[in-house]
Design a protein around this motif. Structure first.
Motif, PDB file in Angstrom:
ATOM      1  N   LYS A  64       5.590  -3.787  -3.615  1.00 37.14           N
ATOM      2  CA  LYS A  64       4.495  -3.408  -2.733  1.00 37.14           C
ATOM      3  C   LYS A  64       4.567  -1.907  -2.511  1.00 37.14           C
ATOM      4  O   LYS A  64       5.560  -1.387  -2.006  1.00 37.14           O
ATOM      5  CB  LYS A  64       4.599  -4.149  -1.405  1.00 37.14           C
ATOM      6  CG  LYS A  64       3.436  -3.886  -0.455  1.00 37.14           C
ATOM      7  CD  LYS A  64       3.602  -4.666   0.843  1.00 37.14           C
ATOM      8  CE  LYS A  64       2.449  -4.380   1.810  1.00 37.14           C
ATOM      9  NZ  LYS A  64       2.643  -5.075   3.106  1.00 37.14           N
ATOM     10  N   GLU A  67       0.275  -0.747   0.153  1.00 37.25           N
ATOM     11  CA  GLU A  67      -0.592  -1.925   0.254  1.00 37.25           C
ATOM     12  C   GLU A  67      -1.084  -2.445  -1.090  1.00 37.25           C
ATOM     13  O   GLU A  67      -1.930  -3.344  -1.150  1.00 37.25           O
ATOM     14  CB  GLU A  67      -1.809  -1.643   1.166  1.00 37.25           C
ATOM     15  CG  GLU A  67      -1.437  -1.211   2.578  1.00 37.25           C
ATOM     16  CD  GLU A  67      -0.515  -2.207   3.275  1.00 37.25           C
ATOM     17  OE1 GLU A  67      -0.751  -3.420   3.156  1.00 37.25           O
ATOM     18  OE2 GLU A  67       0.452  -1.753   3.932  1.00 37.25           O
ATOM     19  N   HIS A  68      -0.578  -1.899  -2.181  1.00 41.92           N
ATOM     20  CA  HIS A  68      -0.896  -2.412  -3.512  1.00 41.92           C
ATOM     21  C   HIS A  68       0.282  -3.247  -4.011  1.00 41.92           C
ATOM     22  O   HIS A  68       1.449  -2.928  -3.758  1.00 41.92           O
ATOM     23  CB  HIS A  68      -1.179  -1.266  -4.494  1.00 41.92           C
ATOM     24  CG  HIS A  68      -2.374  -0.451  -4.128  1.00 41.92           C
ATOM     25  ND1 HIS A  68      -3.660  -0.917  -4.239  1.00 41.92           N
ATOM     26  CD2 HIS A  68      -2.473   0.819  -3.648  1.00 41.92           C
ATOM     27  CE1 HIS A  68      -4.504   0.019  -3.846  1.00 41.92           C
ATOM     28  NE2 HIS A  68      -3.804   1.086  -3.469  1.00 41.92           N
ATOM     29  N   TYR A  69      -0.030  -4.299  -4.767  1.00 44.81           N
ATOM     30  CA  TYR A  69       0.995  -5.203  -5.274  1.00 44.81           C
ATOM     31  C   TYR A  69       1.091  -5.078  -6.790  1.00 44.81           C
ATOM     32  O   TYR A  69       0.068  -5.124  -7.495  1.00 44.81           O
ATOM     33  CB  TYR A  69       0.684  -6.642  -4.879  1.00 44.81           C
ATOM     34  CG  TYR A  69       0.764  -6.874  -3.384  1.00 44.81           C
ATOM     35  CD1 TYR A  69       1.935  -7.303  -2.787  1.00 44.81           C
ATOM     36  CD2 TYR A  69      -0.356  -6.636  -2.570  1.00 44.81           C
ATOM     37  CE1 TYR A  69       2.008  -7.503  -1.417  1.00 44.81           C
ATOM     38  CE2 TYR A  69      -0.291  -6.827  -1.193  1.00 44.81           C
ATOM     39  CZ  TYR A  69       0.893  -7.265  -0.635  1.00 44.81           C
ATOM     40  OH  TYR A  69       0.968  -7.458   0.724  1.00 44.81           O
ATOM     41  N   ASP A 145       2.013   0.013 -15.498  1.00 44.42           N
ATOM     42  CA  ASP A 145       2.170   0.034 -14.042  1.00 44.42           C
ATOM     43  C   ASP A 145       3.138   1.124 -13.572  1.00 44.42           C
ATOM     44  O   ASP A 145       3.319   1.309 -12.359  1.00 44.42           O
ATOM     45  CB  ASP A 145       2.680  -1.323 -13.548  1.00 44.42           C
ATOM     46  CG  ASP A 145       1.595  -2.393 -13.591  1.00 44.42           C
ATOM     47  OD1 ASP A 145       0.419  -2.038 -13.378  1.00 44.42           O
ATOM     48  OD2 ASP A 145       1.925  -3.568 -13.846  1.00 44.42           O
ATOM     49  N   LYS A 148       2.088   3.679 -10.960  1.00 45.80           N
ATOM     50  CA  LYS A 148       1.847   3.104  -9.637  1.00 45.80           C
ATOM     51  C   LYS A 148       3.105   3.032  -8.784  1.00 45.80           C
ATOM     52  O   LYS A 148       3.026   2.854  -7.571  1.00 45.80           O
ATOM     53  CB  LYS A 148       1.251   1.703  -9.775  1.00 45.80           C
ATOM     54  CG  LYS A 148      -0.046   1.640 -10.559  1.00 45.80           C
ATOM     55  CD  LYS A 148      -0.469   0.190 -10.792  1.00 45.80           C
ATOM     56  CE  LYS A 148      -1.671   0.104 -11.724  1.00 45.80           C
ATOM     57  NZ  LYS A 148      -2.006  -1.309 -12.027  1.00 45.80           N
TER      58      LYS A 148
END
Length: 357
Positions: A64, A67-69, A145, A148
């Motif tokens: 996390k 607030e992004h998974y 990913d 991120k």
């Protein structure tokens, strides 16, 4: 290799090579039944060696970040728990270490007292399904990913469960005299099909046995060992060798054959394999048209290593590089069947010429 044998192998292996064979799963049990039924059908006697192993089995993971998974998957053996910190390549104590999946520096991680690792594959945008022996939480993410999570503060959630897994090796023997082991593991990492690593090799062994039996003139006893739980710590080979093994001299290990980069691994994580065996196989492979390269792969681990530790002369046959290893890309369609056929012929020639000058 007879054309009818080749066609049968390609056709009959499909069901086996499209199963995930991670130990303890329903599909693993189904795959084992396919092998045993094939042996019974061909009139090949076998013994099953049953054993239990206790392992931390991965269930799931995610990160996390703001607030992004981000989806992740734990390594076999990973610790469960919640971990948080900055995800850093140049990490310090308190961070979550960021590492390339095939070159994790465990010594550095230990020295920095890091308890969690996020890894990724440089070569493919897929999750790498790995394993870990250390008490660490390790997960894999896709390369796409990476932006991120890199250098961000993250919470890492990891779930695994300690399980006792029922496993078994399958043992076949042919001939008399000093023992030559022919070994291949049948299991996979979670979520993967492991067609090249190592479904093809384990499925091909009954066919090699069948061919040898037709005109057996080898001055050795060929002991074929289809091992289980290689992917969780070479457990099948270790279990087999927990008994006293007498008059065994050679171990030929097939692990990862069938990809476009055939290799004879003359040096691995446990040092050198037998020089004479490697050279002899290299020459025979050339003769039958298999362009196998002699390679040193210091990170490579496989089932021949426990045999090497006991003093047997070892030969390690594989593919290198094998970028699809432990990913969903290692599937039936990844096999180069012409190379698989050449491996079959080369292995047969090698065994039939073993003991000759």
């Amino acid at each position: 290799m007879k054309s009818e044998t080749y066609e049968e192998l390609r056709e009959r292996s499909y069901e086996y090579l499209t199963l995930n064979r991670f130990p303890g799963t329903k599909e693993h049990k189904e795959a084992k039944s396919i092998i045993k039924n094939l042996l019974r059908e061909k009139g090949i006697p076998f013994v099953e060696e049953n054993f239990l192993v206790k392992k931390r089995v991965p269930i799931g993971a995610y990160l996390k970040v703001n607030e992004h998974y981000i989806r992740a998957f734990p390594f076999v053996g990973s610790l469960s728990g919640t971990f948080e910190g900055y995800v850093k390549e140049n990490f310090v104590e308190g961070d979550i270490a960021l590492q390339e999946a095939k070159s994790i520096n465990f010594e550095l991680i230990k020295s920095k007292n890091v308890k969690a690792v996020v890894c990724y594959l440089n070569s493919l945008d897929h999750i790498f399904y790995g394993g870990v022996q250390e008490d660490l939480a390790i997960v894999s993410i896709k390369k796409s990913d990476l932006p991120k999570v890199k250098d961000f503060y993250a919470k890492l959630y990891v779930k695994s469960k300690e399980e006792v897994i029922r496993c078994s090796n399958i043992l076949l023997e042919l001939g008399k005299g000093p023992v030559v082991y022919l070994v291949a593991h049948m299991d996979t990492k979670p979520e993967t099909y492991g067609a090249v690593d190592n479904g093809l090799a384990s499925f091909i062994l009954p066919y090699i046995y069948q061919e040898l039996r037709e005109d057996f003139r080898i001055p050795f006893r060929i002991r074929v060992l289809i091992t289980d739980c290689e992917e969780v710590g070479l457990e099948g080979a270790k279990h087999h060798l927990s008994k006293v093994i007498k008059h065994a001299y050679y171990c030929l290990n097939l692990d990862g054959i069938g990809w476009s980069s055939p290799a004879i691994i003359y040096r691995d994580s446990d040092g050198y394999n037998d020089y004479e065996l490697s050279e002899k196989f290299y020459r025979i492979a050339k003769q039958v048209g298999l362009e196998a390269q002699l390679k040193a792969v210091p990170s490579a681990k496989s089932d021949h290593i426990p045999f090497k530790k006991l003093g047997l002369k070892t030969l390690f046959l594989s593919s290198h590089p094998l970028p699809i290893r432990h990913t969903i890309c290692d599937n039936y369609d990844a096999i180069d069947w012409q190379i698989a056929r050449l491996w079959f012929v080369a292995i047969l020639h090698f065994l039939k010429n073993l003991g000759r000058t």
